[in-house]
Design an enzyme around this catalytic site. Structure first.
Site, PDB file in Angstrom:
ATOM      1  N   LYS A  54     -15.461 -43.890 -91.466  1.00  0.00           N
ATOM      2  CA  LYS A  54     -16.472 -44.585 -92.276  1.00  0.00           C
ATOM      3  C   LYS A  54     -17.391 -45.446 -91.421  1.00  0.00           C
ATOM      4  CE  LYS A  54     -13.832 -48.731 -93.534  1.00  0.00           C
ATOM      5  NZ  LYS A  54     -14.720 -49.697 -92.852  1.00  0.00           N
ATOM      6  N   THR A  55     -16.839 -46.147 -90.424  1.00  0.00           N
ATOM      7  CA  THR A  55     -17.674 -46.992 -89.574  1.00  0.00           C
ATOM      8  C   THR A  55     -18.668 -46.143 -88.791  1.00  0.00           C
ATOM      9  OG1 THR A  55     -15.848 -48.581 -89.365  1.00  0.00           O
ATOM     10  CG2 THR A  55     -17.651 -48.761 -87.774  1.00  0.00           C
TER      11      THR A  55
ATOM     12  N   ASP B 192     -19.758 -52.949 -96.376  1.00  0.00           N
ATOM     13  CA  ASP B 192     -18.524 -52.308 -95.913  1.00  0.00           C
ATOM     14  C   ASP B 192     -17.345 -52.836 -96.726  1.00  0.00           C
ATOM     15  OD1 ASP B 192     -16.894 -50.719 -94.355  1.00  0.00           O
ATOM     16  OD2 ASP B 192     -16.754 -52.163 -92.711  1.00  0.00           O
ATOM     17  N   GLU B 193     -16.303 -52.021 -96.870  1.00  0.00           N
ATOM     18  CA  GLU B 193     -15.083 -52.401 -97.604  1.00  0.00           C
ATOM     19  C   GLU B 193     -15.427 -52.926 -98.992  1.00  0.00           C
ATOM     20  OE1 GLU B 193     -12.377 -51.514 -96.406  1.00  0.00           O
ATOM     21  OE2 GLU B 193     -12.333 -51.712 -94.225  1.00  0.00           O
TER      22      GLU B 193
ATOM     23  N   GLN C  74      -7.521 -47.966-101.197  1.00  0.00           N
ATOM     24  CA  GLN C  74      -7.073 -48.995-100.261  1.00  0.00           C
ATOM     25  C   GLN C  74      -7.443 -50.395-100.741  1.00  0.00           C
ATOM     26  OE1 GLN C  74      -7.098 -47.952 -95.881  1.00  0.00           O
ATOM     27  NE2 GLN C  74      -8.580 -46.426 -96.576  1.00  0.00           N
TER      28      GLN C  74
ATOM     29  N   ARG D  95      -1.163 -45.153 -92.044  1.00  0.00           N
ATOM     30  CA  ARG D  95      -1.268 -45.783 -90.725  1.00  0.00           C
ATOM     31  C   ARG D  95      -0.684 -44.856 -89.661  1.00  0.00           C
ATOM     32  NH1 ARG D  95      -5.181 -47.988 -91.833  1.00  0.00           N
ATOM     33  NH2 ARG D  95      -4.897 -46.804 -93.741  1.00  0.00           N
TER      34      ARG D  95
END
Length: 740
Positions: free
Chosen positions: A31-32, A219-220, A250, A606
């Site tokens: 995503k970044t 973002d987020e 998330q 993770r």
């Protein structure tokens, strides 16, 4: 910069620059990368000035990383780009126009300790309220929750009409804000709500920034609260070029104000929005991703998406059923040792995740025994936590009254009105007469400069320590410990605080009782002195182990919440049990349960190469044994992805036929068939039943008669009249008694 460096969906996200865009970015989907390429694409190909672009993040680290990436992509200076956290951007806006709200531009921002000091003044002095009833820390949490919802004091007062307690809290909020303004100060939440106030009360200011910020990125987005949502919506109202990036799967911060509805309802707010799903994962094996997909698919409140990867299936997920928490911890340590022997993995490739910080203690002990280096992320090592050090200091003073260092630590913890000046005068007297501080307190009437009230408080403290020393000599170590944490007012003080932080500290204090129980069960002749020595040696061993290796090469221990945004080749998810994960209180509402499931999804994703799940049949937590059922989240993983680490302990896996393709590991086990979605309180292992009138024998106090046996939480409070000691109250699971 070449957009061909992106995959198809990432490139679509970078090239879609007009109108509202929702980028649903699954875990590990880049995503970044997509967001930074989009910003660079706006500057390079659409010739948008950097000062017309706004990018909002939640951490300074994320903002710095994003800025650096954009700068490299366009090979130029992007200093004029408006990129930073919500709070830093709002602080920048307020510096220009806060005078319109009656503040001066040179305002200061209060941190947590400043807030607490101010709130104490409001509660104690301004409103003359009882601090025990209106605990300052609790009031700070209340004020923050109101601000997150953009509820101003006048609105809080109106909403509280007719409800006395709520009216008092609203008045505290009002007085707190008044004091802040008088001090020309803002707390962190004020940065958001004052910016909103500025936009509401000064439309020309809002219009100026709406015109400037032609392209807005968030973002987020799943972590935004209501106030942040309103802020973004206002800024984007003119151009509608709003791009939000996030993953509803998330969203794990509901407890601190994050509202998942912001991302779920984005298309309601912006019907013309384009939705782009980043579902290709570059982190995990296909097996790990498939398990994560199947777990999260049980949530109803989510956007439909399914992660996939071009990577191979990889190893199956290992499931270990431990007898108890020590067995679980030793298994994890052994697996780390085995994997390192069989491969070139470094310590830093391993992560052990858990639901609550209090679980780390047993895991730390197991790693220390293996001399493995480790680090705690998002929390101190168990024995280094303030509350543990405080209680150990109490115990040290009981063993060695000359231990002035420990006594100075606890003399006013929790606060009992013995201030620094009193301690300084007492210490000077002790040094002058070559006395320990405890002995100096016995001569408190001779200490010059003390007020009568200070002398009284010191005498009361000395009396308390004397009483504790009597307990040490007459009761078991565990009984003495339980008396110390209660009668010192340590636990009651934290309970009155009524905050998330206080609850975590209470958990750690009760978890320390597990350490004592383990010591008593292993020691031939248990004593407080030997116990404290064993704890001290554990700490020394920890330091020695870390000195032999690269300081950066360490196993990582952290809570699941702390793990978000990180990745590790090998991950252990420990404590996969009902009541532990999901936590017992979360199953009381579907909303809370779904957040727990999202947390599980975060934990699973993770892992890059290998994932281990562990659970225990019996766990001693907070000094109490409980029988445990395996977590429903384990049950939601299809059997074909799981391999039992100790298959002889449970029945064999069902045959992998088409009919059982979706069956889970425990479907054929009767004990797991009825995992209830409601709270199930575990019962103490101690199955002895006591009732009024029964005769019992205590190992220290002799024969007694039970007066009453009343339920207390998951335990039973026994009131016993002893022939020699009088009436005592004991918790059944801790009481060293037997029926006669």
């Amino acid at each position: 910069m070449q957009l061909t460096d992106l995959n198809g969906k990432q490139r679509e996200a970078a090239e879609t620059v007009q109108g509202p865009v929702l980028i649903l970015a699954g875990a590990g989907s880049g995503k970044t990368r997509a967001l930074t390429y989009r910003i660079a694409h706006l500057v390079e190909h659409h010739h948008v000035y950097p000062e017309n672009i706004l990018a909002l993040t939640f951490t300074n680290k994320a903002a710095a990383e994003m800025r650096n990436r954009v700068e490299k992509l366009i090979e130029g200076n992007v200093r004029s780009l408006w990129m930073g956290t919500f709070h830093s951007i709002c602080a920048r806006l307020l510096r220009q126009d806060i005078e319109r709200l009656g503040y001066q531009r040179n305002y200061t921002i209060y941190d947590g300790s400043d807030q607490l000091a101010l709130m104490k003044r409001v509660v104690r002095t301004d409103l003359n309220l009882n601090e025990k009833k209106y605990d300052p820390k609790s009031m700070i949490h209340y004020v923050s929750s109101q601000k997150n919802l953009f509820i101003l004091p006048v609105q809080a007062l109106k909403a509280a009409e007719g409800r006395y307690a709520e009216e008092i809290k609203a008045k505290i909020y009002e007085a707190y804000q008044k004091r802040l303004k008088e001090s020309n100060a803002l707390d962190f939440d004020d940065l958001i709500i004052l910016t909103l106030r500025l936009f509401n009360e000064c439309p020309e200011v809002l219009e100026r920034y709406q015109e400037r910020f032609q392209y807005i990125h968030v973002d987020e987005y799943q972590d935004t609260n209501h106030a942040q949502y309103l802020l973004v919506k206002k800024l984007a109202a003119a151009h509608h070029n709003l791009c939000v990036v996030g993953d509803d799967d998330q969203s794990i911060y509901g407890w601190r104000g994050a509202d998942i509805r912001n991302i779920l309802d984005f298309e309601v707010d912006f019907p013309e929005a384009k939705v782009i799903k980043l579902e290709q994962n570059y982190r995990s094996s296909n097996t790990i991703l498939s398990a994560a997909n199947d777990v999260i698919s049980n949530n109803k409140g989510r956007k439909d998406k399914r992660l996939w990867t071009e990577k191979e299936d990889g190893a199956k997920i290992s499931l270990y059923s431990a007898d108890n928490e020590q067995d679980e911890a030793l298994y994890i340590a052994h697996q780390i040792e085995r994997v390192r022997e069989d491969s070139d993995h470094a310590y830093q490739d391993f992560a052990i995740l858990y639901r609550t910080n209090s679980q780390s203690r047993v895991l730390e002990d197991a790693l220390r025994k293996k001399h493995f280096p480790y680090r705690i992320v998002g929390g101190l090592k168990f024995y280094d936590r303030k509350e543990v050090k405080d209680i150990v200091a109490y115990l040290k003073v009981l063993v060695n009254p000359k231990d002035d260092v420990s006594l100075r630590r606890i003399i006013n913890v929790p606060k009992r009105g013995i201030g620094d000046r009193t301690v300084e005068l007492l210490l000077a007297f002790a040094q002058e007469h070559d006395l320990s501080m405890v002995n100096a307190i016995k001569r408190v009437d001779e200490v010059n400069g003390l007020t009568n009230s200070a002398r009284t408080r010191l005498a009361q403290f000395a009396e308390l320590i004397g009483k504790f020393r009597t307990y040490m000599e007459t009761e078991s170590l565990l009984e003495c410990y339980n008396r110390v944490i209660q009668e010192s007012d340590y636990i009651p003080h934290l309970e009155r605080e009524n905050s998330v932080e206080a609850d975590a500290r209470i958990d750690n204090i009760y978890e320390f009782s597990s350490v004592i129980k383990e010591y008593e069960s292993a020691a031939e002749e248990a004593s407080l002195m030997d116990f404290l020595s064993s704890v001290a040696l554990l700490s020394d061993l920890d330091k020695a182990a870390e000195g032999d290796v690269d300081q950066n090469d360490k196993i990582t221990l952290m809570t699941l919440h702390s793990s978000k945004g990180l990745e590790f080749p090998i991950v252990f998810l420990s404590g996969m049990e009902e009541g532990m994960f999901p936590m017992s209180r979360s199953v009381q509402s579907e909303e809370d349960l779904e957040e727990e499931r999202r947390l599980c999804y975060v934990g699973i994703t993770r892992a890059e190469k290998a994932l281990y799940l562990t659970h225990t049949d019996v766990r001693m937590l907070y000094g109490r044994h409980t029988n445990n059922m395996v977590s429903r989240f384990v049950k939601e993983i299809p059997v074909k992805y799981i391999e039992l680490a100790n298959p002889n302990k449970k029945e064999r896996l069902p045959e992998k036929t088409e009919q059982t393709r979706r069956k889970t590991v425990f479907d054929d086990l009767e004990v797991f068939k009825s995992i209830n979605r409601e709270t199930k309180q575990s019962k103490p292992v101690d199955d002895k039943h006591y009732k009024a009138g029964q005769k019992v024998r205590h190992k220290s106090w002799g024969v007694g008669t039970i007066v009453s046996a009343q339920p207390k939480g998951q335990d039973t409070m026994l009131t016993i009249a002893f022939d020699q000691e009088g009436i005592k109250k004991l918790l059944q699971s801790f009481a060293p008694i037997e029926k006669i």
